[in-house]
Design an enzyme around this catalytic site. Sequence first.
Site, PDB file in Angstrom:
ATOM      1  CG  ASP A 118       5.190  -5.069   0.422  1.00 23.05           C
ATOM      2  OD1 ASP A 118       6.032  -4.518   1.149  1.00 23.05           O
ATOM      3  OD2 ASP A 118       5.370  -6.176  -0.133  1.00 23.05           O
ATOM      4  CE  LYS A 119      -0.186   3.269  -2.561  1.00 20.75           C
ATOM      5  NZ  LYS A 119       0.234   4.347  -3.459  1.00 20.75           N
TER       6      LYS A 119
END
Length: 243
Positions: free
Chosen positions: A105-106
């Site tokens: 995920d970011k």
Amino acid sequence: MRRMRLDRLLSRFGVSRKEAAELVKAGRAAVNGQTARDPGMVLDLDADAVTLNGAPVRTDAHFHIMLHKPSGVLTATEDGRGQTVLDLLPREWRSVGLGPVGRLDKDTTGLVILTTDGQLAHRLISPRWEQDKRYIARVEGRVGEDEVRRMAEGIPLKDFTCRPARLVVIEAGEDESLCEVVVSEGKYHQVKRMFGALAHPVLALHRQSIAGIALDPALEPGSWRELTEDERARLYAVTELEE
Ligand code: URA
């Protein structure tokens, strides 16, 4: 098209980048039958024939990189809006055909492996090959034996039941706990969803290793290096592929 500088290609075969540049300047390398003089010459790896001291140099070998992903960077090869892991590499490495092995995920930090070998990448993320991914998670609330047991049994989520996961509580506090969790699958937001199902929302997530390849502690966030020969051999061995 897969591109690479001539000195970078030659430095993959037992000489340093500086030595490779000197060999080129000394007229020892040729590209498509012509003596090369510029170490920075950009090759088309799919078309150019390279020799060093008259012997052919492999241009089809795969490249593998480990990178310490910082928060805020996307695990993608291109994105119109945000910075991607490829943007962290020098320009010459962006066009050799590297792709990430799975996604973080970011806001997740830690190990991302990038490879030009699509089959290797596929086996490393396929649930069928059950490669362990180790994460450190800081989560809300006090995590204890009950959560360890439930992770080991396999957490039921809305759309599937997770495979058994190993949870080790490193530090349990009233407000937050620090845990290590090892999963052998990598569905979207999986670790966050598993902890969410246990009512311990994830505050921060960091990937430590994939298939026994650990993030090099010398790599600062945003930095990277090529995999060592041992690391490459391990990835091919665990996926039962030929290098
Ligand atoms: N699980 C998640 O929830 N997020 C990640 O980035 C990786 C695994």
